[in-house]
Write an enzyme that holds these catalytic residues in place. Structure first.
Site, PDB file in Angstrom:
ATOM      1  CB  SER A   1     -23.924 -39.316  -9.798  1.00  0.00           C
ATOM      2  OG  SER A   1     -23.963 -39.100  -8.403  1.00  0.00           O
TER       3      SER A   1
ATOM      4  CG  ASP B   1     -31.462 -37.629  -7.952  1.00  0.00           C
ATOM      5  OD1 ASP B   1     -31.043 -38.080  -6.867  1.00  0.00           O
ATOM      6  OD2 ASP B   1     -30.760 -37.584  -8.982  1.00  0.00           O
TER       7      ASP B   1
ATOM      8  CG  HIS C   1     -28.770 -40.432  -8.123  1.00  0.00           C
ATOM      9  ND1 HIS C   1     -28.527 -39.095  -8.340  1.00  0.00           N
ATOM     10  CD2 HIS C   1     -27.557 -41.023  -8.012  1.00  0.00           C
ATOM     11  CE1 HIS C   1     -27.226 -38.884  -8.354  1.00  0.00           C
ATOM     12  NE2 HIS C   1     -26.609 -40.040  -8.163  1.00  0.00           N
TER      13      HIS C   1
END
Length: 414
Positions: A248, A345, A378
């Site tokens: 991320s 995601d 994610h």
């Protein structure tokens, strides 16, 4: 509301959650984070979800819920829901094949025989008998914007590591939208695996916004690289071979660090230190804050990170914004990259990784690999799961291949 009706309503709700897990659903606004959390938890902890929902269903059955048609309908919905979860779990197990295909262009292979039960019942089993973790080492002074302890790192290494071993080094950069997060939270399965195979891993904190302002975050990453160059040999690491990874915001910072070796803008006071990296493995990273390719369908990042992270708008500080967009820093000098992203995601669109990889492939002289894992959300690799295990094995094969090639070049030039 009787027991059968309650069971029906709960079953319908469970089916909805399973649909959000199995199908790629993109929702904006207030629904964005809940969508992510549902797909993340249920997608990686499928077996735990099935156990819990199975136990709840058994309770309803024993309580007589199936004596009414509503209860029978609820059971049918449960079966549909569990079928979707089973298919989602199979995707996680099949990630090994997707990652194998990603490594194929450079002829790499790894053991794809990942157990469907990997990580169950302990998805947080990160310890290894031959690995130790040394906590809270200062990699530099505390600078303005430090909330406390942001200039610290941990070392994860083999217990028998000793000074002078010259073991390969991995630098792990945590995520958290440049505003939250800690070195203890991400990358643990990968660091455990590499440390058990002889690597020395370094997990860092860095200054966080809103107290810190971009580019403080990348400056701290560079400061940690400078510390590794100077100090890691005393912990058994090789200061001349450093790979970097992160997820991320950590995916952004790791890719940016790899693409801006020796950039004096990000090395104030230590401009002469070599911050070149041997390879980069960003997980679900942000590569362009300005979304030049139009990949971010659920809104721009300017409004979300501009006020707190940059303290500016792109038109007010265009050089700053461009300088920290990894997409804008791609060049022929990029190290080998292995970009990993989840198709589902909710926070960073998979299309952004494709745009970044395409730009890398056009300019870089080194291998550029890309894996888009079907069904992955994610932060998927925080848990021990079949998908995580496959990713760990693939990344291990990649960085160890880079290491072997580096050693070969050293021997040839000796």
């Amino acid at each position: 509301m009787n027991l059968a009706t309650i069971f029906l309503v709960m079953s319908l709700f469970g089916l909805m959650l399973s649909a959000l897990t199995y199908f790629r659903v993109r929702l904006a606004g207030a629904l964005l984070i809940p969508t992510f959390i549902i797909g993340w938890i249920r997608g990686e902890l499928v077996l735990w979800t099935l156990v819990i929902e199975g136990a709840v269903t058994l309770g309803f059955v024993l309580g007589g819920a199936l004596e009414a048609n509503a209860g029978k309908a609820g059971l049918v919905l449960c079966l549909f829901s569990w079928t979707l979860l089973g298919l989602a779990h199979r995707r996680g197990v099949n990630a090994a094949s997707e990652l194998s295909a990603a490594l194929a262009p450079i002829g790499l292979e790894f053991d794809r025989d990942v157990s469907a039960l990997h990580g169950f019942p302990n998805p947080f089993g990160f310890n290894h008998p031959d690995v130790e973790r040394i906590h809270n080492i200062e990699y530099g002074e505390s600078l303005p914007g430090d909330q406390g302890g942001r200039n610290l790192l941990d070392i994860v290494r083999p217990k028998d590591a000793a000074a002078g071993d010259r073991r390969p080094v991995l630098l792990q950069v945590h995520g958290g939208a440049w505003m939250i997060g800690d070195k203890r939270e991400q990358g643990r399965p990968l660091m455990r695996e590499l440390a058990s195979r002889g690597w020395v891993c370094v997990a860092i904190n860095y200054r966080l916004s809103p107290k810190a302002t971009m580019p403080d975050h990348i400056v701290d990453v560079k400061r940690s690289i400078a510390w590794i160059r100077k100090q890691i040999a005393s912990y058994g690491g090789d200061p001349e071979f450093i790979c970097i990874t992160g997820g991320s915001a950590g995916g952004h910072l790791s890719s940016l660090a790899a693409l801006t070796a020796n950039d004096p803008r990000f090395q104030p006071g230590f401009e002469s230190v070599d911050t070149t990296l041997a390879a980069c493995v960003p997980f679900y990273g942000v590569f362009d804050f300005l979304d030049r390719a139009g990949d971010r369908a659920l809104g721009d990042m300017i409004s979300s990170v501009g006020p707190g992270v940059f303290k500016s708008k792109p038109e007010d500080a265009p050089e700053l914004w461009d300088s920290v967009c990894s997409l804008m820093r791609v060049s022929e000098d990029a190290p080998p990259f292995f970009v990993i992203q989840g198709s589902h995601d909710s926070l960073v669109m998979a299309e952004e990784a494709v745009t970044f990889v395409t730009a890398l492939e056009e300019k870089s002289n080194q291998p550029v690999l890309h894996a888009e894992l079907l069904g992955a959300q994610h932060a998927f690799e925080i848990f021990q799961s079949p998908r995580t295990e496959a990713s760990v094995r693939a990344v291990t094969a990649f960085v160890e291949n880079v290491r072997a090639e580096s050693e070969g070049k050293r021997s040839a030039s000796a």
